[in-house]
Design a protein around this motif. Structure first.
Motif, PDB file in Angstrom:
ATOM      1  N   ARG A  68      72.823  35.907  21.690  1.00 60.67           N
ATOM      2  CA  ARG A  68      73.466  35.066  20.668  1.00 60.67           C
ATOM      3  C   ARG A  68      73.101  33.598  20.865  1.00 60.67           C
ATOM      4  O   ARG A  68      72.746  32.903  19.903  1.00 60.67           O
ATOM      5  CB  ARG A  68      74.989  35.251  20.733  1.00 60.67           C
ATOM      6  CG  ARG A  68      75.756  34.356  19.763  1.00 60.67           C
ATOM      7  CD  ARG A  68      77.248  34.626  19.808  1.00 60.67           C
ATOM      8  NE  ARG A  68      77.798  34.541  21.147  1.00 60.67           N
ATOM      9  CZ  ARG A  68      78.107  33.398  21.763  1.00 60.67           C
ATOM     10  NH1 ARG A  68      77.920  32.229  21.147  1.00 60.67           N
ATOM     11  NH2 ARG A  68      78.611  33.396  22.981  1.00 60.67           N
ATOM     12  N   ALA A 113      69.468  33.094  19.834  1.00 58.42           N
ATOM     13  CA  ALA A 113      69.303  33.088  18.380  1.00 58.42           C
ATOM     14  C   ALA A 113      69.818  31.794  17.767  1.00 58.42           C
ATOM     15  O   ALA A 113      69.191  31.226  16.857  1.00 58.42           O
ATOM     16  CB  ALA A 113      70.022  34.290  17.772  1.00 58.42           C
ATOM     17  N   GLN A 114      70.947  31.319  18.252  1.00 55.91           N
ATOM     18  CA  GLN A 114      71.505  30.083  17.719  1.00 55.91           C
ATOM     19  C   GLN A 114      70.580  28.896  17.966  1.00 55.91           C
ATOM     20  O   GLN A 114      70.475  27.994  17.126  1.00 55.91           O
ATOM     21  CB  GLN A 114      72.886  29.829  18.329  1.00 55.91           C
ATOM     22  CG  GLN A 114      73.941  30.797  17.809  1.00 55.91           C
ATOM     23  CD  GLN A 114      75.268  30.668  18.523  1.00 55.91           C
ATOM     24  OE1 GLN A 114      75.372  30.015  19.562  1.00 55.91           O
ATOM     25  NE2 GLN A 114      76.305  31.285  17.972  1.00 55.91           N
ATOM     26  N   GLY A 162      68.263  28.650  15.312  1.00 55.08           N
ATOM     27  CA  GLY A 162      68.851  28.407  13.997  1.00 55.08           C
ATOM     28  C   GLY A 162      69.110  29.685  13.217  1.00 55.08           C
ATOM     29  O   GLY A 162      69.205  29.662  11.984  1.00 55.08           O
ATOM     30  N   ILE A 163      69.254  30.815  13.927  1.00 55.41           N
ATOM     31  CA  ILE A 163      69.467  32.110  13.290  1.00 55.41           C
ATOM     32  C   ILE A 163      70.958  32.436  13.304  1.00 55.41           C
ATOM     33  O   ILE A 163      71.612  32.342  14.346  1.00 55.41           O
ATOM     34  CB  ILE A 163      68.677  33.214  14.008  1.00 55.41           C
ATOM     35  CG1 ILE A 163      67.182  32.924  13.920  1.00 55.41           C
ATOM     36  CG2 ILE A 163      68.990  34.590  13.418  1.00 55.41           C
ATOM     37  CD1 ILE A 163      66.333  33.863  14.776  1.00 55.41           C
ATOM     38  N   ARG A 164      71.503  32.838  12.168  1.00 54.49           N
ATOM     39  CA  ARG A 164      72.914  33.229  12.089  1.00 54.49           C
ATOM     40  C   ARG A 164      73.095  34.602  12.719  1.00 54.49           C
ATOM     41  O   ARG A 164      72.367  35.548  12.416  1.00 54.49           O
ATOM     42  CB  ARG A 164      73.373  33.261  10.638  1.00 54.49           C
ATOM     43  CG  ARG A 164      73.387  31.880   9.964  1.00 54.49           C
ATOM     44  CD  ARG A 164      73.874  31.986   8.533  1.00 54.49           C
ATOM     45  NE  ARG A 164      75.237  32.523   8.468  1.00 54.49           N
ATOM     46  CZ  ARG A 164      75.874  32.805   7.343  1.00 54.49           C
ATOM     47  NH1 ARG A 164      75.262  32.621   6.165  1.00 54.49           N
ATOM     48  NH2 ARG A 164      77.101  33.274   7.366  1.00 54.49           N
ATOM     49  N   THR A 165      74.091  34.705  13.599  1.00 53.81           N
ATOM     50  CA  THR A 165      74.321  35.969  14.305  1.00 53.81           C
ATOM     51  C   THR A 165      75.487  36.719  13.670  1.00 53.81           C
ATOM     52  O   THR A 165      76.529  36.934  14.291  1.00 53.81           O
ATOM     53  CB  THR A 165      74.597  35.699  15.793  1.00 53.81           C
ATOM     54  OG1 THR A 165      75.671  34.743  15.904  1.00 53.81           O
ATOM     55  CG2 THR A 165      73.366  35.142  16.477  1.00 53.81           C
ATOM     56  N   GLY A 166      75.286  37.109  12.435  1.00 55.65           N
ATOM     57  CA  GLY A 166      76.299  37.860  11.716  1.00 55.65           C
ATOM     58  C   GLY A 166      75.993  39.342  11.686  1.00 55.65           C
ATOM     59  O   GLY A 166      75.265  39.875  12.541  1.00 55.65           O
ATOM     60  N   ARG A 221      74.133  41.287   9.744  1.00 61.25           N
ATOM     61  CA  ARG A 221      72.743  41.707   9.607  1.00 61.25           C
ATOM     62  C   ARG A 221      71.988  41.548  10.925  1.00 61.25           C
ATOM     63  O   ARG A 221      71.171  42.404  11.295  1.00 61.25           O
ATOM     64  CB  ARG A 221      72.042  40.904   8.510  1.00 61.25           C
ATOM     65  CG  ARG A 221      72.542  41.226   7.104  1.00 61.25           C
ATOM     66  CD  ARG A 221      71.773  40.454   6.049  1.00 61.25           C
ATOM     67  NE  ARG A 221      70.361  40.808   6.040  1.00 61.25           N
ATOM     68  CZ  ARG A 221      69.458  40.220   5.268  1.00 61.25           C
ATOM     69  NH1 ARG A 221      69.815  39.240   4.441  1.00 61.25           N
ATOM     70  NH2 ARG A 221      68.207  40.600   5.307  1.00 61.25           N
ATOM     71  N   PHE A 222      72.268  40.465  11.636  1.00 57.09           N
ATOM     72  CA  PHE A 222      71.608  40.223  12.923  1.00 57.09           C
ATOM     73  C   PHE A 222      71.932  41.332  13.910  1.00 57.09           C
ATOM     74  O   PHE A 222      71.039  41.934  14.521  1.00 57.09           O
ATOM     75  CB  PHE A 222      72.045  38.866  13.481  1.00 57.09           C
ATOM     76  CG  PHE A 222      71.477  38.548  14.837  1.00 57.09           C
ATOM     77  CD1 PHE A 222      70.249  37.930  14.957  1.00 57.09           C
ATOM     78  CD2 PHE A 222      72.185  38.869  15.991  1.00 57.09           C
ATOM     79  CE1 PHE A 222      69.721  37.632  16.214  1.00 57.09           C
ATOM     80  CE2 PHE A 222      71.678  38.580  17.244  1.00 57.09           C
ATOM     81  CZ  PHE A 222      70.439  37.956  17.356  1.00 57.09           C
ATOM     82  N   TRP A 223      73.231  41.637  14.072  1.00 57.64           N
ATOM     83  CA  TRP A 223      73.625  42.640  15.060  1.00 57.64           C
ATOM     84  C   TRP A 223      73.269  44.044  14.602  1.00 57.64           C
ATOM     85  O   TRP A 223      73.038  44.933  15.440  1.00 57.64           O
ATOM     86  CB  TRP A 223      75.115  42.510  15.371  1.00 57.64           C
ATOM     87  CG  TRP A 223      75.430  41.236  16.085  1.00 57.64           C
ATOM     88  CD1 TRP A 223      76.185  40.199  15.629  1.00 57.64           C
ATOM     89  CD2 TRP A 223      74.952  40.840  17.380  1.00 57.64           C
ATOM     90  NE1 TRP A 223      76.224  39.181  16.555  1.00 57.64           N
ATOM     91  CE2 TRP A 223      75.483  39.542  17.639  1.00 57.64           C
ATOM     92  CE3 TRP A 223      74.144  41.447  18.341  1.00 57.64           C
ATOM     93  CZ2 TRP A 223      75.219  38.863  18.820  1.00 57.64           C
ATOM     94  CZ3 TRP A 223      73.874  40.754  19.528  1.00 57.64           C
ATOM     95  CH2 TRP A 223      74.405  39.488  19.755  1.00 57.64           C
TER      96      TRP A 223
END
Length: 296
Positions: free
Chosen positions: A218, A221-222, A225-229, A231-233
């Motif tokens: 996490r 990814a942050q 600049g990637i959102r860890t919502g 779709r990510f998980w």
């Protein structure tokens, strides 16, 4: 490759021999932000594994060296020494690797903080040894998968691929040493208690490893600049369970550890070890830019 130019580690060795290979992979000189096929998530997962290693490998060496003078078994002491040299080289290369991750903009110090905290709180020698056995088993499973399914790293940056193939090979070569030492160190305990400590250490280790890895993925990814919502998980789960299926490919091997009397020496990895040695020797023969120096 002529015999004169062949490095010492590329010659003939017994399948169960521990062969220290002093190879420098120069990850810092081949730094790439998303080196694993341009994929941030796959890169984060494997880089997250590297984050554990320098602190972990120093922990492993201390755990086994504590018992080396107490065993009175020259052959096992020789194995411990070979193990320690391999792990020292791993530590050096992954320290360079992790410094590179930090230079690329990731907060490695923050990612390492819970690892140092957890390992630093394991002070009883026999428990340290049981934790070492657990982590070595988990690492051996990753290594078996890496050598058996070499296509997983096909689109990786060559320097990173060589490092992980080298690491996987050496983990299989010394996969039984920690448990051999544990069996000798805990020989005076009742079998049920020896088994209980071994399994409890695995349960705790697997829990903390998973928790810290998820946290660090996490953070990684942050930093991108990637959102860890959701779709990510979801994609993270897909990589673990479906394709390539890192967890799916190694789960049965992992669960073997819970068998009473489990002995890694009874799992024949000789073909994979020979395959890994041949792969590494071929890379060197083909002009591998890694710097090889004689093992000490």
């Amino acid at each position: 490759m002529t015999s004169a130019s062949m490095p010492s580690w590329a010659g003939e060795h017994a399948d169960d021999e521990i062969v220290p290979r002093d190879i420098r992979f120069d990850i810092s000189g081949n730094a790439e932000r998303h080196w694993f096929g341009g994929d941030p998530l796959r890169t984060a997962m494997v880089d997250g594994f590297s984050i554990f290693l320098p602190e972990g490998e120093r922990f492993f060496i201390r755990s086994l060296k504590h018992y080396a003078s107490k065993l009175g078994d020259p052959e096992l002491i020789k194995e411990i020494n070979g193990y320690a040299v391999q792990e020292a080289f791993h530590t050096r290369e992954h320290e360079d690797y992790n410094r590179t991750i930090a230079r690329l903009g990731y907060d490695v110090e923050e990612m390492e903080r819970p690892i140092k905290y957890v390992l630093g709180n394991v002070s009883v020698p026999l428990i340290r040894l049981a934790v070492t056995c657990a982590i070595e088993h988990m690492t051996a499973n990753f290594s078996t998968m890496t050598l058996r399914h070499q296509e997983i790293f096909a689109d990786a940056n060559p320097a990173y691929r060589r490092l992980w193939m080298w690491h996987a090979l050496e983990e299989l070569e010394h996969k039984a040493v920690a448990l051999d030492v544990y069996k000798r160190a805990a020989a005076g305990m009742p079998a049920w208690k020896r088994y209980g400590l071994r399994v409890s250490a695995m349960n705790g280790t697997a829990f903390h490893f998973s928790r810290i890895l998820l946290r660090n993925v996490r953070l990684y990814a942050q930093a991108d600049g990637i959102r860890t919502g959701f779709r990510f998980w979801s994609r993270f789960a897909w990589l673990l369970l479906v394709r390539p299926g890192y967890t799916r490919l190694s789960l049965l091997a992992f669960l073997r550890y819970y068998k009473p009397g489990y002995d890694p020496r009874k799992v024949d990895d000789s073909d994979l070890i020979r395959k890994g040695r041949a792969w590494l020797a071929n890379e060197y023969a083909a002009g591998d830019p890694a710097k090889e120096t004689p093992a000490r």
